[in-house]
Scaffold this active site. Structure first.
Site, PDB file in Angstrom:
ATOM      1  N   PRO A   2     -17.615 -19.251   7.236  1.00 53.41           N
ATOM      2  CG  PRO A   2     -18.209 -17.269   7.084  1.00 53.41           C
ATOM      3  CD  PRO A   2     -17.356 -18.633   7.940  1.00 53.41           C
ATOM      4  CD  GLU A   3     -17.385 -25.777   6.339  1.00 52.04           C
ATOM      5  OE1 GLU A   3     -16.995 -26.939   5.718  1.00 52.04           O
ATOM      6  OE2 GLU A   3     -17.815 -26.015   7.438  1.00 52.04           O
ATOM      7  CE  LYS A  59     -12.102 -24.322   6.645  1.00 55.52           C
ATOM      8  NZ  LYS A  59     -11.937 -24.206   7.410  1.00 55.52           N
ATOM      9  NE  ARG A 250     -14.644 -26.782  14.827  1.00 51.93           N
ATOM     10  CZ  ARG A 250     -14.859 -26.113  14.093  1.00 51.93           C
ATOM     11  NH1 ARG A 250     -13.546 -26.158  12.705  1.00 51.93           N
ATOM     12  NH2 ARG A 250     -16.311 -25.800  13.200  1.00 51.93           N
TER      13      ARG A 250
END
Ligand SMILES: [Zn+2]
Length: 263
Positions: A2-3, A59, A250
């Protein structure tokens, strides 16, 4: 994971379903997600109170439980909220369930348990202590340029750094860079004023559009990278094969043709 758009969607869901009902019990099924508080304490503090309003920053979701206490929710990798009507069965991976006098319940579901639940007294103090930067949707162009333009390192790593700008994660960072036609490994110093402006506009557009679509990936525009990223994915703009590389720790997906590195 979740962002900002997902957490904003959870916030709106919680606001729509779970405010102003008396909390009668807190069922902690897995105390692993509790930070700095025991299951017994969490229940004791919340029992008899109501969730009054909520506030999102990056977030993090903060839910005011009474005059002086805020429940802080962080959704980790797989966290989400599910509101249950009377008699509905909670998901198997629900870790904490807030039970209301209306016999409805709010479940904090989190399969992988990287989520966090905590009680805090002061939101600003929490953000300061954690050194969390301004929310990605709260900053204007000049501040954005000041944050991004003057840094060393890959522009993607800067977008992901929660201490600089809060809320952007791996998927939306790639989407923003794709839309702005900026290669994720670009050094910000090489970006022109026009590039930075485009990046700023892309940031706002992507985050807001994702929120408007309730982050339903099936409804995202086909012109977005998100619906094509991954092996064998083609660029929705030029059709060439997408590339991936580890940038800022990432996996990044991008189109090497549409997102040229500045010279
Ligand atoms: Zn392309």
């Amino acid at each position: 994971m979740p962002e900002l758009p997902e957490v904003e969607t959870f916030k709106r869901y919680l606001d729509r379903t779970s405010l102003h009902q008396r909390i009668t019990n807190v069922e902690v099924r897995d105390a692993y997600v509790l930070k700095g508080i025991s299951a017994r304490e969490l229940t004791r503090y919340l029992e008899g109170h109501r969730f009054e309003n909520s506030h999102r920053h990056g977030k993090h979701l903060f839910v005011r439980a009474n005059g002086e206490l805020w429940l802080r929710l962080h959704f980790g990798m797989t966290g989400s909220l599910e509101y249950l009507n009377d008699g509905e069965v909670a998901p198997k991976t629900a870790r904490v369930i807030f039970c209301f006098a209306t016999n409805r319940r709010l479940a904090f579901d989190d399969q992988r348990k990287f989520g966090e639940i905590e009680l805090i007294e002061d939101v600003d103090e929490f953000l300061q202590t954690r050194d969390i930067g301004p929310d990605a949707l709260e900053i204007g162009l000049s501040k954005f340029k000041a944050i991004v333009g003057n840094r060393r390192g890959a522009v993607k790593a800067i977008l992901l750094n929660q201490q600089l700008i809060a809320g952007i994660g791996n998927l939306y960072a790639d989407e923003i860079l794709f839309r702005a036609r900026v290669h994720p490994a670009t050094q910000p110093a090489t970006l022109s004023d026009t590039d930075l402006r485009r990046l700023f506009r892309a940031t706002r557009y992507v985050l807001k559009k994702a929120i408007a679509l309730k982050t339903d990936f099936n409804r995202l525009p086909k012109s977005w990278l998100l619906t094509h990223r991954g092996k064998r994915g083609g660029c929705p703009r030029c059709g060439r094969a997408l590339k991936s590389a580890t940038i800022g720790g990432r996996t990044s997906w991008f189109c090497a043709h549409c997102q040229k590195r500045a010279a």
